[in-house]
Design a protein around this motif. Structure first.
Motif, PDB file in Angstrom:
ATOM      1  N   ASN A   1     -17.914  23.418  37.510  1.00  0.00           N
ATOM      2  CA  ASN A   1     -16.714  23.604  38.319  1.00  0.00           C
ATOM      3  C   ASN A   1     -16.578  25.069  38.733  1.00  0.00           C
ATOM      4  O   ASN A   1     -15.527  25.679  38.607  1.00  0.00           O
ATOM      5  CB  ASN A   1     -15.470  23.147  37.531  1.00  0.00           C
ATOM      6  N   LEU A   2     -17.680  25.638  39.203  1.00  0.00           N
ATOM      7  CA  LEU A   2     -17.736  27.073  39.438  1.00  0.00           C
ATOM      8  C   LEU A   2     -17.902  27.431  40.917  1.00  0.00           C
ATOM      9  O   LEU A   2     -17.256  28.340  41.435  1.00  0.00           O
ATOM     10  CB  LEU A   2     -18.941  27.625  38.643  1.00  0.00           C
ATOM     11  N   VAL A   3     -18.772  26.702  41.614  1.00  0.00           N
ATOM     12  CA  VAL A   3     -19.203  27.180  42.935  1.00  0.00           C
ATOM     13  C   VAL A   3     -18.143  26.991  44.019  1.00  0.00           C
ATOM     14  O   VAL A   3     -17.207  26.202  43.890  1.00  0.00           O
ATOM     15  CB  VAL A   3     -20.527  26.509  43.389  1.00  0.00           C
ATOM     16  N   ASN A   4     -18.352  27.725  45.080  1.00  0.00           N
ATOM     17  CA  ASN A   4     -17.423  27.759  46.208  1.00  0.00           C
ATOM     18  C   ASN A   4     -17.622  26.529  47.102  1.00  0.00           C
ATOM     19  O   ASN A   4     -18.701  26.367  47.685  1.00  0.00           O
ATOM     20  CB  ASN A   4     -17.708  29.037  47.008  1.00  0.00           C
TER      21      ASN A   4
ATOM     22  N   GLY B   1      -4.812  34.567  48.314  1.00  0.00           N
ATOM     23  CA  GLY B   1      -5.502  35.313  47.261  1.00  0.00           C
ATOM     24  C   GLY B   1      -6.348  34.477  46.318  1.00  0.00           C
ATOM     25  O   GLY B   1      -6.846  34.989  45.317  1.00  0.00           O
ATOM     26  N   TYR B   2      -6.530  33.196  46.608  1.00  0.00           N
ATOM     27  CA  TYR B   2      -7.361  32.371  45.719  1.00  0.00           C
ATOM     28  C   TYR B   2      -8.830  32.543  46.063  1.00  0.00           C
ATOM     29  O   TYR B   2      -9.204  32.545  47.230  1.00  0.00           O
ATOM     30  CB  TYR B   2      -6.962  30.891  45.841  1.00  0.00           C
ATOM     31  N   ARG B   3      -9.660  32.663  45.032  1.00  0.00           N
ATOM     32  CA  ARG B   3     -11.084  32.902  45.249  1.00  0.00           C
ATOM     33  C   ARG B   3     -11.927  32.193  44.187  1.00  0.00           C
ATOM     34  O   ARG B   3     -11.567  32.200  43.013  1.00  0.00           O
ATOM     35  CB  ARG B   3     -11.429  34.403  45.107  1.00  0.00           C
ATOM     36  N   THR B   4     -13.075  31.698  44.602  1.00  0.00           N
ATOM     37  CA  THR B   4     -14.075  31.283  43.625  1.00  0.00           C
ATOM     38  C   THR B   4     -14.847  32.529  43.194  1.00  0.00           C
ATOM     39  O   THR B   4     -14.705  33.599  43.797  1.00  0.00           O
ATOM     40  CB  THR B   4     -15.036  30.250  44.250  1.00  0.00           C
ATOM     41  N   TYR B   5     -15.677  32.390  42.175  1.00  0.00           N
ATOM     42  CA  TYR B   5     -16.316  33.556  41.536  1.00  0.00           C
ATOM     43  C   TYR B   5     -17.109  34.427  42.507  1.00  0.00           C
ATOM     44  O   TYR B   5     -17.219  35.639  42.330  1.00  0.00           O
ATOM     45  CB  TYR B   5     -17.234  33.073  40.393  1.00  0.00           C
ATOM     46  N   ASP B   6     -17.670  33.798  43.560  1.00  0.00           N
ATOM     47  CA  ASP B   6     -18.569  34.525  44.459  1.00  0.00           C
ATOM     48  C   ASP B   6     -17.858  35.456  45.429  1.00  0.00           C
ATOM     49  O   ASP B   6     -18.504  36.294  46.070  1.00  0.00           O
ATOM     50  CB  ASP B   6     -19.427  33.527  45.255  1.00  0.00           C
ATOM     51  N   ILE B   7     -16.551  35.277  45.581  1.00  0.00           N
ATOM     52  CA  ILE B   7     -15.822  36.086  46.574  1.00  0.00           C
ATOM     53  C   ILE B   7     -14.618  36.804  45.958  1.00  0.00           C
ATOM     54  O   ILE B   7     -13.666  37.153  46.657  1.00  0.00           O
ATOM     55  CB  ILE B   7     -15.376  35.220  47.788  1.00  0.00           C
ATOM     56  N   MET B   8     -14.690  37.015  44.652  1.00  0.00           N
ATOM     57  CA  MET B   8     -13.585  37.704  43.970  1.00  0.00           C
ATOM     58  C   MET B   8     -13.400  39.129  44.502  1.00  0.00           C
ATOM     59  O   MET B   8     -14.363  39.807  44.843  1.00  0.00           O
ATOM     60  CB  MET B   8     -13.874  37.794  42.464  1.00  0.00           C
ATOM     61  N   GLY B   9     -12.154  39.567  44.567  1.00  0.00           N
ATOM     62  CA  GLY B   9     -11.872  40.944  44.969  1.00  0.00           C
ATOM     63  C   GLY B   9     -10.723  41.466  44.127  1.00  0.00           C
ATOM     64  O   GLY B   9     -10.309  40.816  43.163  1.00  0.00           O
ATOM     65  N   ASP B  10     -10.208  42.647  44.503  1.00  0.00           N
ATOM     66  CA  ASP B  10      -9.056  43.190  43.771  1.00  0.00           C
ATOM     67  C   ASP B  10      -7.858  42.288  43.999  1.00  0.00           C
ATOM     68  O   ASP B  10      -7.634  41.801  45.106  1.00  0.00           O
ATOM     69  CB  ASP B  10      -8.721  44.602  44.301  1.00  0.00           C
ATOM     70  N   ASP B  11      -7.067  42.090  42.958  1.00  0.00           N
ATOM     71  CA  ASP B  11      -5.824  41.306  43.069  1.00  0.00           C
ATOM     72  C   ASP B  11      -6.027  39.902  43.601  1.00  0.00           C
ATOM     73  O   ASP B  11      -5.226  39.411  44.397  1.00  0.00           O
ATOM     74  CB  ASP B  11      -4.804  42.026  43.987  1.00  0.00           C
ATOM     75  N   THR B  12      -7.132  39.282  43.231  1.00  0.00           N
ATOM     76  CA  THR B  12      -7.310  37.890  43.653  1.00  0.00           C
ATOM     77  C   THR B  12      -7.220  36.983  42.435  1.00  0.00           C
ATOM     78  O   THR B  12      -7.365  37.435  41.299  1.00  0.00           O
ATOM     79  CB  THR B  12      -8.668  37.691  44.347  1.00  0.00           C
ATOM     80  N   LYS B  13      -6.967  35.692  42.708  1.00  0.00           N
ATOM     81  CA  LYS B  13      -6.813  34.726  41.613  1.00  0.00           C
ATOM     82  C   LYS B  13      -8.036  33.829  41.565  1.00  0.00           C
ATOM     83  O   LYS B  13      -8.345  33.152  42.544  1.00  0.00           O
ATOM     84  CB  LYS B  13      -5.547  33.893  41.858  1.00  0.00           C
ATOM     85  N   LYS B  14      -8.709  33.817  40.426  1.00  0.00           N
ATOM     86  CA  LYS B  14      -9.945  33.053  40.308  1.00  0.00           C
ATOM     87  C   LYS B  14      -9.659  31.569  40.097  1.00  0.00           C
ATOM     88  O   LYS B  14      -8.867  31.207  39.232  1.00  0.00           O
ATOM     89  CB  LYS B  14     -10.771  33.594  39.143  1.00  0.00           C
TER      90      LYS B  14
END
Ligand code: IPM
Ligand code: MG
Length: 363
Positions: free
Chosen positions: A296-299, A335-348
């Protein structure tokens, strides 16, 4: 309206991302009053294990009966033996050839909020928005002879790069037509300083340009193009090229969009005129990522955006396609992101959560 969709999840993360594409389609169905009738089939390694072939004839026949195919990915270490008689990749190649899907559209668009996910400097990558058109049923992938054999001085292998005038004409036409609907600038990529197929390609493209006086045609060598993509990605609007060059350059281009996980694609038998439909297969450009499967990881966004392309090209539902694209943008904005597009202040979030969020915004 009711639509028949063939679903081929394939291997690795394929089933996880395809499930989220289906979720997005269902949300569209609910909101706009359509119903999607899904038929699931096996392809790639999954089909080899059960049916002994990467694409069973029945599966191809079911695809032909559908209005469009949603495809995941194929391949994995389990089927990687170089001496194997059947390979998972044969499944996707047989689909492309068997369904006549010669035109592969790969949009490369950087969402502004993902600017820091790209390894390229923001000032260079900002505003990247172009479409790559890859010829999909010719060239090295399908040319004969293609074989490996024993000689007195060791083994030898050969692949054949072949193109006919007809094959080049139909794909370059697609390039000109799409260029006409955008910035009227077409870059045709080849290796005409070395390859005969490329010299024919250039000759055909130059000839066709006379039919499109409103479009500016530029020939670019593939090595130079690979550099220009990184140096000045905003230079491009529509790029057209042969199968292998397109395979390589679109992986490179995916880094401009922040992640492979953001890149959808459509493989078509014809480009539909406005309001018309054309059969097609839709897949993320990323592979089966076996190491990341089942977590349950990929984008899933590449697949969700591929489903949007299915709505647009195969079902002639542009409003619905836009709704999916807008939903993706809205979720990223939140601000929602999967692991590959994480940035500052984002929610994984994971694959399923990302799919739920997008479906929620559609509905
Ligand atoms: C792609 C993939 C495929 C290709 C593989 C899986 C055969 O890399 O769609 O870009 O080479 O076309
Ligand atoms: Mg590829």
């Amino acid at each position: 309206m009711k639509f028949k969709i063939m679903v081929l999840p394939g291997d690795g993360v394929g089933s996880e991302v395809v499930a989220e594409g289906v979720k997005a389609l269902n949300a569209v169905g609910k909101k706009y009053g359509h119903s999607f009738d899904y038929t699931y089939g096996l392809v790639g390694g999954a089909a080899i294990d059960v049916q002994g072939t990467a694409l069973a004839p029945e599966t191809l026949a079911l695809c032909k009966k559908s209005e469009g195919v949603l495809f995941g990915a194929v391949g994995g270490p389990k089927w990687d033996d170089p001496k194997a008689q059947v390979r998972p990749e044969d499944g996707i190649l047989a689909l492309r050839k068997g369904l006549g899907l010669f035109a592969n559209l790969r949009p490369v668009k950087l969402y502004p909020m993902l600017i820091d996910s790209s390894p390229i400097k923001p000032d260079i990558v900002r505003g990247t928005d172009f479409i790559f058109i890859r010829e999909l049923t010719g060239g090295l992938y399908f040319g004969k002879p293609k074989k490996q054999w024993q000689t007195a001085r060791g083994e030898r292998a050969v692949d054949t790069m072949a193109y006919s005038e007809k094959e080049i004409t139909r794909i370059v036409h697609v390039g000109f037509e799409l260029a006409r609907s955008r910035r009227k600038k077409l870059v045709s990529v080849d290796k005409a300083n070395v390859l005969q197929t490329s010299r024919l390609w250039r000759q055909v493209a130059t000839g066709l340009a006379k039919e499109y006086p409103d479009v500016e045609l530029e020939h670019m060598l593939v090595d130079s193009c690979s550099m220009r993509l990184i140096q000045q990605p905003t230079y491009f609007d529509i790029v057209v090229t042969e199968n292998t060059f397109g395979d390589i350059l679109t992986d490179e281009a995916s880094m401009l969009a922040g992640s492979m996980g953001m890149m959808p694609s459509a493989s078509l038998a014809a480009i539909p005129k406005e309001g018309e439909k054309s059969f097609g297969l839709y897949e993320p450009i990323h592979g089966s990522a076996p190491k990341r499967a089942g977590q349950n990881l990929v984008n899933p966004i590449a697949t969700i955006l591929s489903a949007a392309m299915l709505l647009r090209y195969s079902l002639a539902l542009p409003k619905e396609a836009q709704a999916v694209e807008a939903a993706v943008e809205a979720v990223l904005k939140d601000g929602y992101r999967t692991y590959d597009i994480m940035g500052d202040d984002t929610k994984k979030v994971g694959t399923r959560e990302m799919g739920d969020l997008v479906a929620g915004k559609i509905g």
